[in-house]
Design a protein around this motif. Structure first.
Motif, PDB file in Angstrom:
ATOM      1  N   GLY A  92       0.685  -1.423   0.063  1.00 51.07           N
ATOM      2  CA  GLY A  92      -0.141   0.106   0.200  1.00 51.07           C
ATOM      3  C   GLY A  92       1.092   1.180   0.192  1.00 51.07           C
ATOM      4  N   LEU A  93       2.638   1.748  -0.198  1.00 49.14           N
ATOM      5  CA  LEU A  93       2.674   2.232  -0.017  1.00 49.14           C
ATOM      6  C   LEU A  93       3.250   3.162  -1.441  1.00 49.14           C
ATOM      7  CD1 LEU A  93       5.877   0.637   2.127  1.00 49.14           C
ATOM      8  CD2 LEU A  93       4.615   2.847   3.007  1.00 49.14           C
ATOM      9  N   SER A  94       2.381   4.237  -1.889  1.00 49.18           N
ATOM     10  CA  SER A  94       3.160   4.840  -3.072  1.00 49.18           C
ATOM     11  C   SER A  94       4.464   4.907  -3.456  1.00 49.18           C
ATOM     12  CB  SER A  94       2.285   6.143  -3.405  1.00 49.18           C
ATOM     13  OG  SER A  94       3.222   7.309  -1.980  1.00 49.18           O
ATOM     14  N   ARG A  95       4.837   5.132  -4.471  1.00 52.35           N
ATOM     15  CA  ARG A  95       6.033   5.528  -5.344  1.00 52.35           C
ATOM     16  C   ARG A  95       6.905   6.307  -4.343  1.00 52.35           C
ATOM     17  NH1 ARG A  95       6.308   2.419 -10.206  1.00 52.35           N
ATOM     18  NH2 ARG A  95       9.478   2.749  -9.837  1.00 52.35           N
ATOM     19  N   LEU A  96       6.358   7.217  -4.521  1.00 49.23           N
ATOM     20  CA  LEU A  96       7.087   8.506  -3.712  1.00 49.23           C
ATOM     21  C   LEU A  96       6.950   7.881  -1.876  1.00 49.23           C
ATOM     22  CD1 LEU A  96       7.511  11.362  -4.137  1.00 49.23           C
ATOM     23  CD2 LEU A  96       5.425  12.036  -3.279  1.00 49.23           C
ATOM     24  N   GLU A  97       6.199   7.638  -0.989  1.00 46.17           N
ATOM     25  CA  GLU A  97       6.834   6.800  -0.589  1.00 46.17           C
ATOM     26  C   GLU A  97       7.698   6.271  -0.560  1.00 46.17           C
ATOM     27  OE1 GLU A  97       2.156   7.513   2.288  1.00 46.17           O
ATOM     28  OE2 GLU A  97       2.823   5.644   0.871  1.00 46.17           O
ATOM     29  N   ILE A  98       7.614   5.245  -1.280  1.00 50.44           N
ATOM     30  CA  ILE A  98       9.136   4.294  -1.117  1.00 50.44           C
ATOM     31  C   ILE A  98      10.223   5.637  -1.385  1.00 50.44           C
ATOM     32  CG2 ILE A  98       9.968   2.759  -2.707  1.00 50.44           C
ATOM     33  CD1 ILE A  98       6.817   1.403  -2.963  1.00 50.44           C
ATOM     34  N   PHE A  99       9.916   6.087  -2.726  1.00 44.85           N
ATOM     35  CA  PHE A  99      11.639   7.034  -2.445  1.00 44.85           C
ATOM     36  C   PHE A  99      12.042   7.831  -1.507  1.00 44.85           C
ATOM     37  CE2 PHE A  99      12.317  11.180  -3.977  1.00 44.85           C
ATOM     38  CZ  PHE A  99      14.085  11.472  -4.394  1.00 44.85           C
ATOM     39  N   VAL A 247      15.786  17.857  -7.518  1.00 44.24           N
ATOM     40  CA  VAL A 247      15.193  16.891  -7.328  1.00 44.24           C
ATOM     41  C   VAL A 247      14.087  16.211  -6.635  1.00 44.24           C
ATOM     42  CG1 VAL A 247      16.183  13.963  -6.706  1.00 44.24           C
ATOM     43  CG2 VAL A 247      18.165  15.717  -7.393  1.00 44.24           C
ATOM     44  N   ALA A 248      13.539  16.288  -5.386  1.00 46.27           N
ATOM     45  CA  ALA A 248      12.475  16.331  -5.257  1.00 46.27           C
ATOM     46  C   ALA A 248      11.261  16.425  -5.977  1.00 46.27           C
ATOM     47  CB  ALA A 248      12.245  17.431  -3.705  1.00 46.27           C
ATOM     48  N   VAL A 249      11.292  18.318  -6.969  1.00 45.61           N
ATOM     49  CA  VAL A 249      10.443  18.247  -8.053  1.00 45.61           C
ATOM     50  C   VAL A 249      10.297  17.318  -8.812  1.00 45.61           C
ATOM     51  CG1 VAL A 249       9.824  19.584  -9.442  1.00 45.61           C
ATOM     52  CG2 VAL A 249      10.675  20.680  -7.157  1.00 45.61           C
ATOM     53  N   ALA A 250      10.941  16.609  -9.234  1.00 41.95           N
ATOM     54  CA  ALA A 250      11.351  15.721  -9.968  1.00 41.95           C
ATOM     55  C   ALA A 250      10.593  14.420  -9.981  1.00 41.95           C
ATOM     56  CB  ALA A 250      12.915  15.660 -10.603  1.00 41.95           C
ATOM     57  N   ALA A 251      11.236  14.202  -9.064  1.00 40.55           N
ATOM     58  CA  ALA A 251      10.361  12.937  -7.729  1.00 40.55           C
ATOM     59  C   ALA A 251       8.934  12.846  -8.040  1.00 40.55           C
ATOM     60  CB  ALA A 251      10.647  12.828  -6.326  1.00 40.55           C
ATOM     61  N   VAL A 252       8.745  14.017  -7.624  1.00 36.73           N
ATOM     62  CA  VAL A 252       7.411  14.239  -6.857  1.00 36.73           C
ATOM     63  C   VAL A 252       6.210  13.836  -8.578  1.00 36.73           C
ATOM     64  CG1 VAL A 252       5.020  15.612  -6.706  1.00 36.73           C
ATOM     65  CG2 VAL A 252       6.826  15.440  -5.349  1.00 36.73           C
TER      66      VAL A 252
END
Length: 260
Positions: A92-99, A247-252
């Protein structure tokens, strides 16, 4: 999320790759200073000094970025093969949370390696080498805060690429392109077209690989580092902070799109 981070910390702490890297790094540092200490007994050998030992790191600030990227490879390169990523998503973790979790764990692992390497490096240099030369332990230690944010940006960018790229070769080449090759090309273009496009050169000189190479002059008779002045240290921290933000913006943007 917290349970995921705890499990990743446990996995990193018991990783054979991390243990091997730590032992290899510490052994290499001690062996290097030991060889310099033994060689200083020879006539006309000028390199058996703490200055020369420290200068090998001080003269290459980007080394911290390369090591940070290597930590990302050790920790997460095999996630797609062994199904770890799929298991995390299935919980149930999102890709962003995993990152974000991976970034926190990789930061902790990098900090642990640094905490082990520093005392071994300085201690073996002080014990085995002559305390002489222009590069001192001050330049060696102040380099760490100067490159810290840049190295973190490099680490987080490497993890982001891992989430996007399917092949290791593409991952490595893209990281090198953004961190090293494109900034160098931009610098050359800025120098060549400086009369018409001054902004191009200004942008290029704000990229870490360029301002590190321009602002660090270290040899056997001189040690000049840009982080020795408030302006130089500020440039390092601003560039690193901006890199983390990008990097944070690109990740989102990238990871939310990948989930859709």
């Amino acid at each position: 999320m917290l349970n995921y981070i705890k499990s990743e910390l446990y996995r990193a702490g018991h990783s054979k790759e991390i243990h091997g890297a730590a032992m290899g790094l510490l052994g290499m540092i001690f062996f290097m200073n030991l060889i310099l200490g033994l060689m200083k007994q020879l006539d006309h050998f000028r390199y058996g000094t703490t200055s020369f030992s420290y200068s090998m790191v001080v003269s290459m600030p980007m080394l911290y970025c390369y090591v940070a990227f290597y930590v990302a490879i050790m920790l997460y390169e095999g996630d797609r093969r062994n199904g770890t990523l799929g298991n995390s998503v299935s919980y149930g973790l999102s890709r962003l949370e995993i990152f974000i979790g991976k970034c926190m764990v990789a930061f902790a692992a990098s900090l642990a390696l640094l905490s082990l390497a520093l005392p071994v490096y300085i201690g073996s240099a002080v014990l085995l080498l002559d305390n002489a030369g222009p590069t001192t332990v001050r330049e060696f230690l102040t380099e760490i805060p100067a490159v810290s944010l840049v190295a973190l940006a490099a680490l987080f960018f490497g993890i982001l690429l891992l989430e996007i790229c399917d092949k290791l070769l593409h991952w490595i080449l893209l990281w090198l392109a953004v961190m090293v090759f494109l900034p160098k090309i931009l610098l050359l273009a800025g120098l060549y077209f400086s009369e018409r496009f001054e902004l191009l050169l200004d942008i290029a000189l704000w990229l870490p690989v360029n301002f590190f190479s321009q602002g660090v002059q270290v040899n056997m008779s001189r040690c000049s580092v840009l982080w020795s002045t408030p302006g130089g240290m500020g440039r390092c921290l601003i560039a690193g902070g901006a890199g983390i933000l990008v990097v944070a913006v690109a990740a989102v943007l990238a990871l939310r799109k990948k989930e859709v």
